[in-house]
Design an enzyme around this catalytic site. Structure first.
Site, mmCIF file in Angstrom:
data_model
loop_
_atom_site.group_PDB
_atom_site.id
_atom_site.type_symbol
_atom_site.label_atom_id
_atom_site.label_comp_id
_atom_site.label_asym_id
_atom_site.label_seq_id
_atom_site.Cartn_x
_atom_site.Cartn_y
_atom_site.Cartn_z
ATOM 1 N N ASP A 63 42.491 -11.308 3.147
ATOM 2 C CA ASP A 63 43.198 -10.055 2.899
ATOM 3 C C ASP A 63 44.607 -10.319 2.383
ATOM 4 O O ASP A 63 45.058 -11.472 2.320
ATOM 5 C CB ASP A 63 43.220 -9.177 4.172
ATOM 6 C CG ASP A 63 43.685 -9.952 5.409
ATOM 7 O OD1 ASP A 63 44.397 -10.981 5.261
ATOM 8 O OD2 ASP A 63 43.337 -9.539 6.530
ATOM 9 N N HIS A 130 40.469 -5.237 14.816
ATOM 10 C CA HIS A 130 40.207 -5.403 13.375
ATOM 11 C C HIS A 130 39.801 -6.829 13.055
ATOM 12 O O HIS A 130 40.138 -7.770 13.774
ATOM 13 C CB HIS A 130 41.397 -4.924 12.519
ATOM 14 C CG HIS A 130 42.606 -5.814 12.529
ATOM 15 N ND1 HIS A 130 43.854 -5.370 12.181
ATOM 16 C CD2 HIS A 130 42.771 -7.129 12.830
ATOM 17 C CE1 HIS A 130 44.717 -6.366 12.258
ATOM 18 N NE2 HIS A 130 44.085 -7.433 12.650
ATOM 19 N N GLU A 135 40.134 -2.127 9.647
ATOM 20 C CA GLU A 135 40.714 -1.479 10.825
ATOM 21 C C GLU A 135 39.659 -0.620 11.528
ATOM 22 O O GLU A 135 38.587 -0.359 10.969
ATOM 23 C CB GLU A 135 41.888 -0.582 10.378
ATOM 24 C CG GLU A 135 43.014 -1.316 9.655
ATOM 25 C CD GLU A 135 43.916 -2.129 10.598
ATOM 26 O OE1 GLU A 135 43.501 -2.433 11.734
ATOM 27 O OE2 GLU A 135 45.043 -2.458 10.176
#
Ligand code: PGA
Length: 234
Positions: A63, A130, A135
């Site tokens: 990410d 998460h 999330e």
């Protein structure tokens, strides 16, 4: 699911052994690589012994933040510059400062797909459950996308973002994580105990995306005694 519980000082070594076992079973792997404080002892250990991945290995960040301050020290790209061993293949990150973040994360995920998906995915877990930036509320088939970060996630990142953590991130999806051939979940410290317990003993639910890992075909959890033996697990 395999669970490995070690003393905090043994965590880096145990995580490295789990990774080594996963890599031994494969050639030319593509790896998903997390940021955060949890994997740092692993990265230090990999650097210390100059551990080598199989030739041709490729590494992808799980990410990245979406920010106009793409040179900020809080980005995941900056994290890898600080913590990722220099002798290992560079970790590709989607461009934090991209004018079109949807296109940036889509390109990142196309690159992963071009390598046949992830062979090994290393993961941390947020206090809110998460995995990567998936999330609470993320569905089982959620793919690569731009997301709004949970307040808890932004608070946890506050030290790296003096002017406030970004409100959005880009992430590989639950789908890409679940499709990885092997998953290794890294968990340390008492603050993660409740999330860990819920992830492995609670219902499989979008409320706690890490719980999807119960259904992963090959999951190894490496955690320290602080995460495991905290009162939350009694
Ligand atoms: P941490 O973050 O290792 O810094 O606790 C993990 C995560 O949020 O995935």
């Amino acid at each position: 699911m395999e669970l490995i519980v070690v003393r905090p000082e043994e965590f880096g070594e145990a995580a490295m052994n789990a990774l080594d076992r996963a890599l031994a079973a494969t050639e030319r792997p593509s790896l998903g690589i997390p940021t955060g404080s949890t994997p740092v002892p692993l990265y230090e250990r990999l650097a210390e012994i100059t551990y080598c991945f199989p030739p041709g290995s490729v590494c992808f960040a799980l990410d990245e933040y979406v920010t106009a301050r793409a040179d900020a020290t809080g980005t995941n790209a900056a994290f890898f510059r600080r913590h990722w061993p220099a002798h290992l293949p560079t970790v590709t990150t989607p461009d934090a400062g991209a004018a079109d973040p949807e296109a940036a994360i889509a390109a990142h995920c196309r690159a992963i797909a071009a390598h046949g998906g992830l062979e090994v995915v290393l993961l941390g877990i947020g206090r809110n459950g998460h995995i990567a930036f998936n999330e609470p509320g993320s569905e089982r088939d959620a793919g690569c996308r731009v997301v709004t970060l949970a307040e808890e996630t932004r608070r946890a990142a506050a030290a790296d973002w003096p002017e406030g953590a970004p409100t959005r991130g880009m992430t590989i999806g639950v789908r890409e994580i679940m499709a990885a051939r092997r998953a290794i979940l890294l968990v340390t410290g008492p603050a993660k105990a409740a999330a860990l317990r819920a992830a492995i003993t609670g219902p499989v639910t979008a409320t706690l995306p890490a719980s999807y890992l119960q259904e992963h075909r090959s999951l190894v959890i490496v955690c320290d005694t602080a995460a495991w033996s905290s009162a939350a697990l009694q």
